[in-house]
Design a protein around this motif. Structure first.
Motif, PDB file in Angstrom:
ATOM      1  N   LYS A 199       0.918  -1.085   0.004  1.00 14.98           N
ATOM      2  CA  LYS A 199       0.033  -0.156  -0.102  1.00 14.98           C
ATOM      3  C   LYS A 199       0.880   1.697   0.139  1.00 14.98           C
ATOM      4  O   LYS A 199       0.557   1.945  -0.804  1.00 14.98           O
ATOM      5  CB  LYS A 199      -0.947   0.181   1.245  1.00 14.98           C
ATOM      6  CG  LYS A 199      -1.791  -0.713   1.034  1.00 14.98           C
ATOM      7  CD  LYS A 199      -2.440  -0.787   0.800  1.00 14.98           C
ATOM      8  CE  LYS A 199      -4.146  -1.737  -0.436  1.00 14.98           C
ATOM      9  NZ  LYS A 199      -3.857  -2.193  -2.100  1.00 14.98           N
ATOM     10  N   ILE A 200       2.338   1.116   0.937  1.00 12.68           N
ATOM     11  CA  ILE A 200       2.877   2.489   0.840  1.00 12.68           C
ATOM     12  C   ILE A 200       3.071   2.601  -0.636  1.00 12.68           C
ATOM     13  O   ILE A 200       3.493   3.630  -0.443  1.00 12.68           O
ATOM     14  CB  ILE A 200       2.860   1.959   2.341  1.00 12.68           C
ATOM     15  CG1 ILE A 200       2.502   2.331   3.852  1.00 12.68           C
ATOM     16  CG2 ILE A 200       4.460   3.978   2.219  1.00 12.68           C
ATOM     17  CD1 ILE A 200       3.483   2.162   4.630  1.00 12.68           C
ATOM     18  N   LYS A 201       4.004   1.643  -0.446  1.00 11.55           N
ATOM     19  CA  LYS A 201       4.599   1.584  -1.525  1.00 11.55           C
ATOM     20  C   LYS A 201       4.010   2.177  -2.747  1.00 11.55           C
ATOM     21  O   LYS A 201       3.865   3.006  -4.218  1.00 11.55           O
ATOM     22  CB  LYS A 201       5.099   0.191  -2.505  1.00 11.55           C
ATOM     23  CG  LYS A 201       6.269   0.264  -2.111  1.00 11.55           C
ATOM     24  CD  LYS A 201       7.532  -1.411  -2.310  1.00 11.55           C
ATOM     25  CE  LYS A 201       8.546  -1.454  -1.699  1.00 11.55           C
ATOM     26  NZ  LYS A 201       8.752  -3.190  -1.702  1.00 11.55           N
ATOM     27  N   SER A 202       2.769   1.941  -3.210  1.00 12.89           N
ATOM     28  CA  SER A 202       2.290   2.452  -4.568  1.00 12.89           C
ATOM     29  C   SER A 202       1.582   3.885  -4.240  1.00 12.89           C
ATOM     30  O   SER A 202       1.363   4.871  -5.099  1.00 12.89           O
ATOM     31  CB  SER A 202       0.734   1.416  -4.509  1.00 12.89           C
ATOM     32  OG  SER A 202       0.112   0.797  -3.375  1.00 12.89           O
ATOM     33  N   GLN A 203       0.925   4.105  -2.940  1.00 11.59           N
ATOM     34  CA  GLN A 203       0.829   5.634  -2.338  1.00 11.59           C
ATOM     35  C   GLN A 203       1.656   6.721  -3.128  1.00 11.59           C
ATOM     36  O   GLN A 203       2.086   7.948  -3.178  1.00 11.59           O
ATOM     37  CB  GLN A 203       0.346   5.167  -1.168  1.00 11.59           C
ATOM     38  CG  GLN A 203      -0.669   5.150  -1.076  1.00 11.59           C
ATOM     39  CD  GLN A 203      -1.889   5.339  -0.598  1.00 11.59           C
ATOM     40  OE1 GLN A 203      -1.525   6.746   0.375  1.00 11.59           O
ATOM     41  NE2 GLN A 203      -2.880   5.612  -0.167  1.00 11.59           N
ATOM     42  N   ARG A 204       3.093   5.393  -3.002  1.00 10.38           N
ATOM     43  CA  ARG A 204       4.344   7.196  -2.554  1.00 10.38           C
ATOM     44  C   ARG A 204       5.019   6.600  -4.283  1.00 10.38           C
ATOM     45  O   ARG A 204       5.454   7.778  -4.498  1.00 10.38           O
ATOM     46  CB  ARG A 204       5.728   5.623  -2.242  1.00 10.38           C
ATOM     47  CG  ARG A 204       7.102   6.960  -2.109  1.00 10.38           C
ATOM     48  CD  ARG A 204       7.546   6.675  -2.778  1.00 10.38           C
ATOM     49  NE  ARG A 204       7.772   5.355  -2.774  1.00 10.38           N
ATOM     50  CZ  ARG A 204       9.085   4.131  -3.591  1.00 10.38           C
ATOM     51  NH1 ARG A 204       9.330   4.862  -4.583  1.00 10.38           N
ATOM     52  NH2 ARG A 204       9.461   2.651  -2.962  1.00 10.38           N
ATOM     53  N   ILE A 205       5.283   6.171  -5.183  1.00 12.37           N
ATOM     54  CA  ILE A 205       5.083   5.961  -6.090  1.00 12.37           C
ATOM     55  C   ILE A 205       4.536   6.857  -6.883  1.00 12.37           C
ATOM     56  O   ILE A 205       4.291   7.614  -7.759  1.00 12.37           O
ATOM     57  CB  ILE A 205       5.379   4.500  -6.922  1.00 12.37           C
ATOM     58  CG1 ILE A 205       6.053   3.769  -6.531  1.00 12.37           C
ATOM     59  CG2 ILE A 205       5.351   4.795  -8.785  1.00 12.37           C
ATOM     60  CD1 ILE A 205       6.344   2.830  -7.115  1.00 12.37           C
ATOM     61  N   GLU A 206       3.001   6.590  -6.948  1.00 16.02           N
ATOM     62  CA  GLU A 206       1.738   8.132  -6.972  1.00 16.02           C
ATOM     63  C   GLU A 206       1.905   8.726  -6.812  1.00 16.02           C
ATOM     64  O   GLU A 206       1.618  10.249  -7.681  1.00 16.02           O
ATOM     65  CB  GLU A 206       0.254   7.193  -6.605  1.00 16.02           C
ATOM     66  CG  GLU A 206      -0.833   7.900  -7.418  1.00 16.02           C
ATOM     67  CD  GLU A 206      -2.158   7.159  -5.816  1.00 16.02           C
ATOM     68  OE1 GLU A 206      -3.097   8.101  -5.908  1.00 16.02           O
ATOM     69  OE2 GLU A 206      -1.655   6.566  -6.394  1.00 16.02           O
TER      70      GLU A 206
END
Lengths: 231, 231
Positions: A199-206
């Motif tokens: 979750k965090i990764k996808s949000q960060r990349i976003e």
DNA sequence: ATCTCTATGTATAACTT
DNA sequence: TAAGTTATACATAGAGA
């Protein structure tokens, strides 16, 4: 491994040996090279292999000789990764690096200890979890949580709090008691961690894409973090 | 920089020069050293300075000569940081490294774990996350933590507590406020999660080897993973 | 890619200033 | 503490297997 060096018989320690066929070998020996891109692909790759291993060897030596933590990553232009780290995990070193960056980014004057506005929880938890690493008991977690609840007021400190909590969890994991857990339970925990991580990764990349910070903001950030007189 | 090399006048290219006072200088010159911790603090520090700059120079040369991306961090035991990267940002390299790790497969066991996380549970989480996007508030975190503290009594509940904590973190991540966080901070959190994950994984694998439970535990695990009430 | 081999370029250990 | 010196140890370019 080390024994291979012993194989050297000729030219040992730089002593010149006249082989008698100097004429035919006249081209041999190291040449001086300019430090610029090696155009010839083949030659470049050979050099890469040699120097990469040399670099890693040097990195290892530095870490051993001087008792320092060294992390090294190399990406080829085709995406192959080579890495080295002095400890068990490069990720640990990266974590340390990022903690370091955070510490410096908080205020230009690092020595000024009055940073009440930044994150009291952060410092508090940091200290306590460091002190508690070796005298582990289940109570520790409760303690940390308690102070967290009390101090957890503004949204700005949420991440920091959670981060520190994670540290607490981590030291918890290292305790002997943790080993008593069922393998299944551990896998369950792993699963939860990975879910959160995703979750965090996808949000960060976003976020990075949104902010176009790949090319611009990150550089600015690094400018801040990097002092020109670093070495 | 490069010009400094031109200063060499004596002993250039390794040619011996008899200075006339060879007696007094007989001790000079490089000696062979063992690759082990240098005990003498002073000597160690001098060596560190020299070798550190040498290492960074080599890293730079490698990146230029072979057109590769190089990232290097060195932490002294007193916490001082030295770094090098071929581009403009070490963070970029670190991110690339993390992306690389995500994509690569590890041991057989880990492959199983990764496959698992791609399926049923992940979907479940996905749904829940989407539902939670708009009802978040900071207070929720405190609430969860509070109940956590109360319930956290015996060692047996550690896993449960940690699980809940992760849930809390995860729903926190989904909240709009989280997006305001610095990318660097998110990465830090990611790293901490991964660190914790690694620890648990290695412990779990260790435990599995000890208990010889390779076969049956995996079955149990799979059952668990397929259960919709996992979270 | 990894090893060998030669010959030489460079890094650096021990000292000095 | 950092910079310079000396002499040597080590790394590696180029060519080949």
């Amino acid at each position: 491994m080390e024994n291979k060096k012993e194989k050297r018989r000729v030219g040992e320690r730089g002593i010149r040996v006249d082989c008698g066929d100097t004429q035919t070998r006249g081209e041999m020996g190291r040449k001086k090279i300019e430090v610029k891109l090696i155009e010839d692909r083949c030659n470049r790759h050979v050099t890469f292999c040699k120097r990469r291993s040399g670099l890693i060897k040097k990195a290892r030596e530095l870490s051993v000789l001087c008792d320092v933590e060294v992390g090294l990553v190399v990406f080829t232009n085709r995406g192959r990764l080579y890495e080295f780290c002095s400890g068990n995990s490069l990720l640990n070193i990266i974590m340390r690096y990022q903690r370091h960056l955070q510490g410096r980014s908080e205020s230009p004057i690092d020595n000024d200890l009055q940073e009440r506005s930044q994150s009291p929880i952060d410092n508090d938890l940091q200290e306590r979890s460091e002190n508690l690493i070796d005298n582990g008991s289940g109570a520790k977690v409760s303690e940390d949580l308690q102070s967290l609840v009390k101090n957890h007021e503004s949204d700005e400190t949420i991440l920091v709090s959670l981060g520190k909590l994670l540290q607490t969890i981590q030291s918890q994991v290292e305790e002997p008691n943790f080993k008593k857990l069922d393998v299944t339970q551990m896998m369950q925990l792993e699963n939860q961690l990975e879910g959160t991580l995703d979750k965090i990764k996808s949000q960060r990349i976003e976020a990075m894409i949104e902010n176009e910070c790949w090319t611009y903001s990150m550089d600015m950030a690094m400018d801040m973090f990097n002092s020109p007189s670093f070495y």
